[in-house]
Scaffold this active site. Structure first.
Site, PDB file in Angstrom:
ATOM      1  N   GLU A   1      -3.402  -5.957   2.880  1.00 26.44           N
ATOM      2  CA  GLU A   1      -4.729  -6.582   2.890  1.00 26.44           C
ATOM      3  C   GLU A   1      -5.294  -6.434   4.304  1.00 26.44           C
ATOM      4  O   GLU A   1      -4.655  -6.844   5.269  1.00 26.44           O
ATOM      5  CB  GLU A   1      -4.632  -8.063   2.534  1.00 26.44           C
TER       6      GLU A   1
ATOM      7  N   ARG B   1      -8.753  -4.782  -4.728  1.00 27.64           N
ATOM      8  CA  ARG B   1      -9.658  -5.930  -4.672  1.00 27.64           C
ATOM      9  C   ARG B   1     -10.488  -5.830  -3.395  1.00 27.64           C
ATOM     10  O   ARG B   1      -9.956  -5.566  -2.313  1.00 27.64           O
ATOM     11  CB  ARG B   1      -8.856  -7.229  -4.672  1.00 27.64           C
TER      12      ARG B   1
ATOM     13  N   TYR C   1     -13.528  -7.919  -1.212  1.00 28.98           N
ATOM     14  CA  TYR C   1     -14.183  -9.220  -1.185  1.00 28.98           C
ATOM     15  C   TYR C   1     -14.649  -9.569   0.220  1.00 28.98           C
ATOM     16  O   TYR C   1     -14.229  -8.956   1.213  1.00 28.98           O
ATOM     17  CB  TYR C   1     -13.261 -10.322  -1.721  1.00 28.98           C
TER      18      TYR C   1
ATOM     19  N   ASP D   1     -14.438 -12.211   2.951  1.00 21.52           N
ATOM     20  CA  ASP D   1     -13.513 -13.281   3.291  1.00 21.52           C
ATOM     21  C   ASP D   1     -14.173 -14.300   4.220  1.00 21.52           C
ATOM     22  O   ASP D   1     -15.270 -14.069   4.765  1.00 21.52           O
ATOM     23  CB  ASP D   1     -12.275 -12.691   3.959  1.00 21.52           C
TER      24      ASP D   1
ATOM     25  N   GLU E   1     -12.988  -7.669   3.356  1.00 19.60           N
ATOM     26  CA  GLU E   1     -11.544  -7.532   3.196  1.00 19.60           C
ATOM     27  C   GLU E   1     -11.236  -6.641   2.009  1.00 19.60           C
ATOM     28  O   GLU E   1     -11.859  -6.733   0.949  1.00 19.60           O
ATOM     29  CB  GLU E   1     -10.867  -8.894   3.029  1.00 19.60           C
TER      30      GLU E   1
ATOM     31  N   THR F   1      -5.219  -3.491  -1.102  1.00 20.31           N
ATOM     32  CA  THR F   1      -4.843  -2.324  -1.886  1.00 20.31           C
ATOM     33  C   THR F   1      -4.313  -2.737  -3.254  1.00 20.31           C
ATOM     34  O   THR F   1      -3.840  -3.858  -3.453  1.00 20.31           O
ATOM     35  CB  THR F   1      -3.742  -1.503  -1.193  1.00 20.31           C
TER      36      THR F   1
ATOM     37  N   TRP G   1      -5.008 -10.631 -10.252  1.00 16.41           N
ATOM     38  CA  TRP G   1      -3.960  -9.618 -10.192  1.00 16.41           C
ATOM     39  C   TRP G   1      -3.177  -9.505 -11.491  1.00 16.41           C
ATOM     40  O   TRP G   1      -2.602  -8.452 -11.783  1.00 16.41           O
ATOM     41  CB  TRP G   1      -3.019  -9.913  -9.030  1.00 16.41           C
TER      42      TRP G   1
END
Length: 484
Positions: free
Chosen positions: A9, A53, A55, A57, A63, A66, A434
């Site tokens: 991340e 993902r 997004y 943050d 952010e 993977t 997830w």
């Protein structure tokens, strides 16, 4: 575990600059950056067709997390794919600002600290078995993570020298311009904690398995630097995976518990010799170089006894050893195309030598930051890589990242990515995490994927067939996400 799910991340720093007039604040810039994402995804927190993902943050940081990866190659490629995706968003925003007359440049930095001293992270995720004795694993892993910066730090310039850590001295270079192994080290305060912001531990212990909770647990490491080089990223993940494998096997390991891990982290970061001793809980002292040598030797014996669990193990051990040798010799010429802190130091030292200057020069600080600019043709690391002055992971040429922008790895992400793409094509709104994929509508459909290694699921296949039929029947195609 012979097979392990891994992921990264990355939080990116963002800034807008204009030659004249007022620039957008980081918050406004980040919100504008995500506006096209919100338009098609109805949220600033979305999953993408490549399984990742994306997004916005806390703190106005874009952010990228993977997709679940099962190999070093895939993890490295999907980490770089995140850079390509956010840079595409940056280019779109710059074009929009020019069209509106605001103009200026938008910069995205894959680093860990801004000019105000705020820190943002690069988090690693490793799947471990639920049966693993978690407290034992954490206890053995923390000294390794504290000293790992010797082989996986991103490097950082300190124009005014190291800052004080409370009332405790951790460097003899206070007040003198200096260079450290790590960007993140000065911002970590605890060894392990369930918090990620207030306490900033090396390991976050919050139990979020993102899979079958009876079989799996997720190890969430938040002490690492964001690494630009694919070789450094692969070493960072590969060495940690080997340590985990050895600990999980139940091997008897010497207790190297540190008396104060946060203080040791800083002491080690600001000692480029790797020789300054740090205090262990038993009252003895060891240097970071000694501890890393011990870990490398122990892991090497483990691999010799149990075999390599993937075809990159020998490469990981070789680069690990060569990096420690370079630190010991105080000569980085053997690793200055492969390890982030050494690549950057070579670049900065060359400028300092040519200009008769030192690390206090404003230009050095600018170069330090520009090293992490993700824009091709502008970021200094990217320029070094294109000119062959920064190595790629052996056997790769950079095209893997471009493929990973749209193609999931061969894990559960393959199923999720296909469903996301089909939902977009069918104009369906989704609610995704997830584990779960829910297609919203008059008749809601949910698929639950608890096994991260899964590449086929009958319920998902049935949902995918329905979505594809609906996409064909649709009279109007919805706008595609701006990054596919």
């Amino acid at each position: 575990m012979d097979r392990r799910i891994m992921g990264l991340e990355t939080e990116f720093g963002i800034v807008h600059t204009v030659p004249t007039g007022a620039a957008l604040s980081p918050d406004d810039t980040a919100r504008r950056l995500f506006r096209p994402i919100v338009e098609w995804g109805r949220s600033s927190n979305v999953f993408l067709p490549n399984g990742a993902r994306l997004y916005l943050d806390v703190g106005s940081h874009p952010e990228y997390a993977t997709a679940e990866c099962a190999t070093l190659e895939d993890t490295v490629a999907h980490d770089r794919a995140g850079e390509l995706i956010v840079d595409d968003m940056r280019g779109q925003l710059e074009a929009k600002l020019a069209e509106e007359g605001t103009g200026g440049s938008v910069y995205l930095f894959k680093n860990n600290v801004d000019s105000a001293g705020n820190s943002f992270g690069s988090h690693e995720n490793y799947m471990i078995a639920r049966s693993t004795r978690f407290a034992r694993l954490v206890a053995h892993l923390i000294p390794f993570l504290v000293t790992r910066q010797l082989i996986a730090g991103a490097g950082r310039v300190h124009p005014q020298g190291p800052v004080a850590f409370g009332q405790r001295s951790f460097s003899q270079n206070a007040g003198q311009p200096s260079y450290s192994f790590s960007q993140r080290a000065d911002h970590i305060w605890e060894d392990s904690s369930s918090s990620t912001t207030r306490a900033r531990p090396l390991i976050n212990t919050r139990d979020e398995p993102h899979g079958d909770a009876e079989r799996f647990r997720r190890l969430h490491v938040i002490v690492g630097d964001s690494t630009m080089s694919t070789t450094t990223t692969a070493l960072r993940l590969g060495a940690t995976d080997l340590m985990l494998r050895m600990i999980e096997a139940g091997n008897a390991l010497i207790d190297r518990t540190l008396k104060d891990p946060a203080l040791a982290l800083r002491q080690i970061s600001h000692d480029l010799t790797g020789t300054v001793p740090v205090e262990l809980a038993d009252g003895t002292q060891r240097s970071a170089l000694d501890l890393q040598r011990e870990y490398l030797e122990t892991v090497t014996r483990f691999v010799q006894a149990n075999g390599a669990h993937h075809d990159r193990v020998d490469w990981v051990l070789d680069l690990w050893a060569r990096t420690l040798d370079a630190v010991q010799r105080r000569d980085v010429t053997g690793i200055d195309t492969e390890i982030d802190w050494a690549i950057k130091k070579k670049l900065l030292d060359s400028w300092v030598a040519r200009n008769g200057s030192d690390y206090a020069a404003p230009r050095v600080a600018q170069m330090d930051l520009a090293f992490h600019d993700v824009a091709p043709g502008r970021g200094l690391f990217r320029m070094l890589e294109e000119r062959g002055m920064a190595a790629r992971l052996p056997g790769t040429d950079g095209s893997e990242a471009q493929t990973a922008v749209t193609t999931p790895p061969e894990t559960r992400a393959k199923i999720r990515g296909a469903l996301v793409k089909a939902a977009i094509d069918a104009g369906k709104h989704t609610t995704i995490d997830w584990v779960n994929v829910k297609i919203n509508g008059a008749t809601q459909r949910i698929v639950t994927l608890r096994d991260p290694f899964l590449t086929h699921d009958d319920d998902a296949a049935a949902m995918l067939a329905i979505l594809r039929r609906e996409a064909v029947r649709g009279s109007e195609q919805p706008p595609a996400p701006p990054i596919i």
